[in-house]
Design a protein around this motif. Structure first.
Motif, PDB file in Angstrom:
ATOM      1  N   THR A  39      27.735  63.013  21.229  1.00  0.00           N
ATOM      2  CA  THR A  39      28.328  62.691  19.926  1.00  0.00           C
ATOM      3  C   THR A  39      29.836  62.845  20.013  1.00  0.00           C
ATOM      4  OG1 THR A  39      28.222  63.225  17.551  1.00  0.00           O
ATOM      5  CG2 THR A  39      28.139  65.065  19.070  1.00  0.00           C
ATOM      6  N   PRO A  40      30.609  62.112  19.211  1.00  0.00           N
ATOM      7  CA  PRO A  40      32.055  62.293  19.228  1.00  0.00           C
ATOM      8  C   PRO A  40      32.432  63.757  18.965  1.00  0.00           C
ATOM      9  CG  PRO A  40      31.490  60.321  17.997  1.00  0.00           C
ATOM     10  CD  PRO A  40      30.199  61.019  18.283  1.00  0.00           C
ATOM     11  N   GLU A  71      35.091  60.584  22.501  1.00  0.00           N
ATOM     12  CA  GLU A  71      35.584  59.951  21.286  1.00  0.00           C
ATOM     13  C   GLU A  71      34.702  58.768  20.902  1.00  0.00           C
ATOM     14  OE1 GLU A  71      39.614  58.840  21.958  1.00  0.00           O
ATOM     15  OE2 GLU A  71      40.312  60.904  22.301  1.00  0.00           O
ATOM     16  N   GLU A  72      34.724  58.448  19.624  1.00  0.00           N
ATOM     17  CA  GLU A  72      34.005  57.274  19.129  1.00  0.00           C
ATOM     18  C   GLU A  72      34.392  56.044  19.942  1.00  0.00           C
ATOM     19  OE1 GLU A  72      31.484  55.544  15.977  1.00  0.00           O
ATOM     20  OE2 GLU A  72      32.128  57.627  16.194  1.00  0.00           O
ATOM     21  N   GLY A  73      33.391  55.316  20.431  1.00  0.00           N
ATOM     22  CA  GLY A  73      33.654  54.114  21.203  1.00  0.00           C
ATOM     23  C   GLY A  73      33.626  54.306  22.703  1.00  0.00           C
ATOM     24  N   ASP A  74      33.609  55.575  23.148  1.00  0.00           N
ATOM     25  CA  ASP A  74      33.486  55.845  24.578  1.00  0.00           C
ATOM     26  C   ASP A  74      32.084  55.499  25.064  1.00  0.00           C
ATOM     27  OD1 ASP A  74      36.058  56.918  24.792  1.00  0.00           O
ATOM     28  OD2 ASP A  74      35.384  59.012  24.658  1.00  0.00           O
ATOM     29  N   VAL A 100      28.833  56.550  22.822  1.00  0.00           N
ATOM     30  CA  VAL A 100      29.333  57.646  21.990  1.00  0.00           C
ATOM     31  C   VAL A 100      29.682  57.048  20.631  1.00  0.00           C
ATOM     32  CG1 VAL A 100      31.013  59.495  21.752  1.00  0.00           C
ATOM     33  CG2 VAL A 100      30.258  58.786  24.043  1.00  0.00           C
ATOM     34  N   GLY A 101      28.818  57.259  19.656  1.00  0.00           N
ATOM     35  CA  GLY A 101      29.005  56.640  18.355  1.00  0.00           C
ATOM     36  C   GLY A 101      28.874  55.134  18.446  1.00  0.00           C
ATOM     37  N   GLU A 102      29.669  54.426  17.668  1.00  0.00           N
ATOM     38  CA  GLU A 102      29.671  52.963  17.689  1.00  0.00           C
ATOM     39  C   GLU A 102      30.545  52.469  18.829  1.00  0.00           C
ATOM     40  OE1 GLU A 102      27.885  50.845  15.835  1.00  0.00           O
ATOM     41  OE2 GLU A 102      26.895  52.632  15.025  1.00  0.00           O
ATOM     42  N   ILE A 103      30.009  51.560  19.636  1.00  0.00           N
ATOM     43  CA  ILE A 103      30.755  51.035  20.777  1.00  0.00           C
ATOM     44  C   ILE A 103      30.878  49.519  20.662  1.00  0.00           C
ATOM     45  CG2 ILE A 103      30.067  52.934  22.287  1.00  0.00           C
ATOM     46  CD1 ILE A 103      28.030  51.040  23.581  1.00  0.00           C
TER      47      ILE A 103
END
Length: 254
Positions: free
Chosen positions: A33-34, A88-91, A114-117
């Protein structure tokens, strides 16, 4: 070292090692998770492996300082976990791990969002995973090792990505790395004939851009030369009299 054909006892031990490793990966996937640090992931992985009664294959292997290789974005493999690196988000993050059960190894890797990509990152992860399955369609007795390699390369390149050439899969058993090497691209020649009882770690490493890589100053972390993202998917498999058996998945049969 010659290619070893595993006995029924050895296969049983490797099957148990694979089952435990699959459970470790499943539980690690739940904490991605971020905000989490790469060292948080390593600590959790070590805890899970030891709680299962296993040793981490990677810890102190040729000096590697962690139990889980945690590789982020353009890091292909062998990323070293630290408290200073937060996801981080997007990783995208690749987790490569191995366990030793009663002297026998299992080795597997997964890449997670990781989150939204981005759509490209999601496709990269999916193609990398599917290329493994395309490869093991050829993991049949009587076929040759490089039949697996060619199937992986053809599938990856048909989707506009590239397979890393400088790193390969490998045999596995009482040692983490055994013969034969398992390229993810078709080299010259057919390679050895596949025989029941062979155990292989097949691990496509796929870059969104060019296949070329280099190693950072820590002497471990492999990154893409062009800075593109990279994904990794790996399982330990057994060559049988029929379809291959995936030892490092909860659902063992292809």
């Amino acid at each position: 070292m010659a290619i070893t054909i595993k006995s029924n006892r050895e296969i049983s031990l490797m099957r148990e090692a694979g089952k435990i490793l699959a459970e470790v990966h499943d539980k690690l996937s739940e904490i991605i998770t971020p905000g989490i640090t790469t060292m948080d992931i390593d600590r959790k992985g070590y805890e899970l492996i030891r709680k299962a009664g296993c040793q981490p294959s990677f810890l102190n292997y040729e000096g590697y300082p962690a139990s889980i290789c945690v590789s982020v974005n353009d890091e292909v493999v062998h990323g070293i976990p630290t408290d200073g690196r937060r996801l981080e988000e997007g990783d995208i993050v690749s987790l490569d791990a191995g366990v030793i059960w009663e002297g026998y190894h299992s080795d597997a890797a997964r890449t997670h969002a990781v989150g939204e990509i981005s759509e490209e990152s999601r496709t990269l992860i999916e193609v990398t995973k599917q290329s493994f399955y395309e490869g093991i369609k050829k993991a049949l007795p009587g076929n040759h090792l490089h039949d697996i390699s060619a199937a992986i390369q053809n599938y990856v390149e048909s989707h506009g990505f590239s397979v890393v050439r400088d790193l390969v899969g490998h045999g596995i058993g009482s040692h983490l790395h055994e013969e034969p090497q398992v390229p993810n691209y078709k080299p010259v020649g057919r390679g050895p004939k596949l025989r029941p009882g062979m155990t292989l770690a097949i691990e496509p490493m796929v870059n969104a851009g060019d296949w070329k890589i280099w190693i950072l100053e820590d002497d471990w972390t492999v990154v893409t030369r062009d800075g593109s993202k990279s994904a990794h998917y790996e399982n330990t498999i057994l060559i049988t009299e029929g379809e291959p058996e995936i030892l490092s998945l909860d659902c063992m049969n292809v």
